[in-house]
Enzyme design. Structure first.
Site, PDB file in Angstrom:
ATOM      1  N   HIS A  16     -21.740 -31.138  -7.325  1.00  0.00           N
ATOM      2  CA  HIS A  16     -22.524 -29.835  -6.866  1.00  0.00           C
ATOM      3  C   HIS A  16     -22.722 -28.908  -7.860  1.00  0.00           C
ATOM      4  O   HIS A  16     -21.990 -28.027  -8.468  1.00  0.00           O
ATOM      5  CB  HIS A  16     -21.270 -29.354  -5.794  1.00  0.00           C
ATOM      6  CG  HIS A  16     -21.789 -28.008  -5.026  1.00  0.00           C
ATOM      7  ND1 HIS A  16     -21.062 -27.665  -3.840  1.00  0.00           N
ATOM      8  CD2 HIS A  16     -22.788 -27.373  -5.083  1.00  0.00           C
ATOM      9  CE1 HIS A  16     -21.771 -26.705  -3.292  1.00  0.00           C
ATOM     10  NE2 HIS A  16     -22.968 -26.404  -4.112  1.00  0.00           N
ATOM     11  N   HIS A  18     -26.671 -27.138  -8.992  1.00  0.00           N
ATOM     12  CA  HIS A  18     -28.257 -26.549  -8.596  1.00  0.00           C
ATOM     13  C   HIS A  18     -28.690 -26.544 -10.077  1.00  0.00           C
ATOM     14  O   HIS A  18     -28.360 -25.489 -10.629  1.00  0.00           O
ATOM     15  CB  HIS A  18     -28.108 -25.626  -7.898  1.00  0.00           C
ATOM     16  CG  HIS A  18     -27.505 -25.591  -6.344  1.00  0.00           C
ATOM     17  ND1 HIS A  18     -28.220 -25.734  -5.380  1.00  0.00           N
ATOM     18  CD2 HIS A  18     -26.361 -25.292  -6.172  1.00  0.00           C
ATOM     19  CE1 HIS A  18     -27.394 -25.735  -4.241  1.00  0.00           C
ATOM     20  NE2 HIS A  18     -26.122 -25.336  -4.628  1.00  0.00           N
ATOM     21  N   GLU A 199     -19.548 -22.838   3.726  1.00  0.00           N
ATOM     22  CA  GLU A 199     -19.310 -21.779   2.648  1.00  0.00           C
ATOM     23  C   GLU A 199     -19.115 -20.393   3.256  1.00  0.00           C
ATOM     24  O   GLU A 199     -18.195 -19.805   3.259  1.00  0.00           O
ATOM     25  CB  GLU A 199     -20.622 -21.969   1.866  1.00  0.00           C
ATOM     26  CG  GLU A 199     -20.873 -21.097   0.594  1.00  0.00           C
ATOM     27  CD  GLU A 199     -21.950 -21.005  -0.319  1.00  0.00           C
ATOM     28  OE1 GLU A 199     -22.970 -21.316   0.327  1.00  0.00           O
ATOM     29  OE2 GLU A 199     -21.918 -20.515  -1.425  1.00  0.00           O
ATOM     30  N   ASP A 277     -21.480 -25.251  -9.052  1.00  0.00           N
ATOM     31  CA  ASP A 277     -22.587 -24.677  -8.412  1.00  0.00           C
ATOM     32  C   ASP A 277     -23.812 -24.244  -9.005  1.00  0.00           C
ATOM     33  O   ASP A 277     -24.959 -24.681  -9.250  1.00  0.00           O
ATOM     34  CB  ASP A 277     -21.787 -23.710  -7.453  1.00  0.00           C
ATOM     35  CG  ASP A 277     -22.716 -23.412  -6.103  1.00  0.00           C
ATOM     36  OD1 ASP A 277     -23.551 -24.217  -5.580  1.00  0.00           O
ATOM     37  OD2 ASP A 277     -22.231 -22.698  -5.392  1.00  0.00           O
ATOM     38  N   ASP A 278     -23.527 -23.086  -9.570  1.00  0.00           N
ATOM     39  CA  ASP A 278     -24.585 -22.137 -10.163  1.00  0.00           C
ATOM     40  C   ASP A 278     -23.926 -21.675 -11.434  1.00  0.00           C
ATOM     41  O   ASP A 278     -23.944 -20.381 -11.582  1.00  0.00           O
ATOM     42  CB  ASP A 278     -25.491 -21.062  -9.249  1.00  0.00           C
ATOM     43  CG  ASP A 278     -25.973 -21.784  -7.858  1.00  0.00           C
ATOM     44  OD1 ASP A 278     -26.848 -22.487  -8.180  1.00  0.00           O
ATOM     45  OD2 ASP A 278     -25.343 -21.712  -7.051  1.00  0.00           O
TER      46      ASP A 278
END
Ligand code: ADE
Ligand code: ZN
Length: 326
Positions: A16, A18, A199, A277-278
């Site tokens: 996961h 990005h 989320e 994630d980020d």
């Protein structure tokens, strides 16, 4: 091996992530300068100071603005290669990378340019240190079904280089049902499917992702815990949840890491994985997420090892490769 040694020494997969969320301020300045694009910050420190979020949307506004300096194939190469070097440092041996084509095609950057730079970086990392990667094209759920269909059409010429499709961006008000038809079409072409659900959105969004999008994994899914029948199903089907603890903390899904349910989910037998994630926006890459969890919940070496094993279990790998890492 202590738990903290296990974090750095054990091989793991990231599921996961990005790629636009790995854009570190230093690289953002460099690329903005060479592309002659003005950004509303004077320094790296000012950029970092702006990364104070109160929910998902407040983050997404800044994240899309940052991505706007990416124009050329080399920009996507540099972005991706920098992330893959972080993987190497963290002993992430396999990464399934999300990219958001609509963030770029809406600005006139061709799909080909985006995937070309990302793929060249992945190929380079494979040649240089044997890094393994897969790509997942995400549809932006705040945009229309029609726009998602257009994006799917743009992805088809690259079918052999894209393992699956995903669903991201503003969750609440944009349920998975909005994309049931485009996901059905993607599945006909052999794409695997994943979706962000649970989320900020209610457990209903997780039900829809499972029943209407036929996903192989739920991205986040932390709010599934509010629905006991859903939890039973997730455990029985060993449906993976790709959880991102530091993201949940920064976006105020939880007020405090001690309130995060990852450890509880793990103890209940959910196939839960740890992801970043980020990372450029949320204060850390995969090992930072593991370390924060270890310090908060006193995770044992066996629990760290289980989380690493889960990451391969939930990955889109062939069985032989999976066995090699598990
Ligand atoms: N796009 C990038 N990060 C995201 C997240 N955490 N949720 C939804 N969309 C995203
Ligand atoms: Zn995400």
């Amino acid at each position: 091996m202590t738990p903290i040694q296990a974090v750095s020494r054990l091989p793991k997969a990231e599921l996961h992530l990005h790629i636009e969320g790995t854009f570190e301020p230093e690289l953002m300045f460099q690329i903005a300068q060479r592309n002659h694009i003005a950004i509303p910050y004077q320094s790296v420190e000012e950029v970092r100071a702006a990364y104070q979020f109160h929910n998902l949307q407040s983050f997404l506004d800044i994240y899309y603005a940052g991505a706007a300096v990416l124009r050329h194939e080399q920009d996507f190469f540099d972005l991706t290669y920098a992330y893959l070097q972080k993987c190497r440092e963290d002993n992430v041996v396999h990464s399934e990378i999300f990219f958001d084509p609509q963030t770029h095609t809406a600005r006139g950057v061709a799909f080909d340019t985006v995937i070309g730079g990302i793929r060249r970086a992945c190929d380079t990392a494979r040649q240089e240190w044997g890094m393994s990667t897969a790509l997942i094209t995400c549809f932006l759920r705040h945009l229309s079904e029609e726009e998602a269909f257009a994006t799917l059409a743009q992805a088809l010429p690259f079918r052999e280089h894209i393992i699956g499709v995903g669903l991201d961006s503003s969750e609440v008000g944009n349920p998975p049902s909005k994309f049931a038809r485009v996901f059905a079409e993607a599945r006909k072409h052999g794409f695997l499917t994943v979706a962000h659900a649970g989320e900020e959105g209610s457990p209903d969004y997780v039900h829809e992702a499972l029943d209407l999008l036929h996903v192989s994994r739920i991205d986040h899914g932390v709010r599934a815990e509010e629905d006991e029948a859903l939890m039973q199903r997730i455990i029985a089907e060993q449906m993976p949840l790709t959880v991102c603890p530091l993201s949940n903390l920064k976006l105020k899904v939880v007020d405090d890491l001690a309130q995060h349910n990852l450890h509880r989910l793990l103890q209940r037998g959910v196939l839960v994985t740890v992801n970043s994630d980020d990372p450029a926006y949320f204060g850390g890459y995969v090992n930072d997420n593991f370390t924060a969890l270890q310090q908060t919940f006193a995770l044992s070496t066996a629990e760290i090892a289980q989380l690493c094993k889960n990451s391969f279990q939930a990955a889109f790998l062939d069985n032989e490769t999976r066995q090699k890492w598990c």
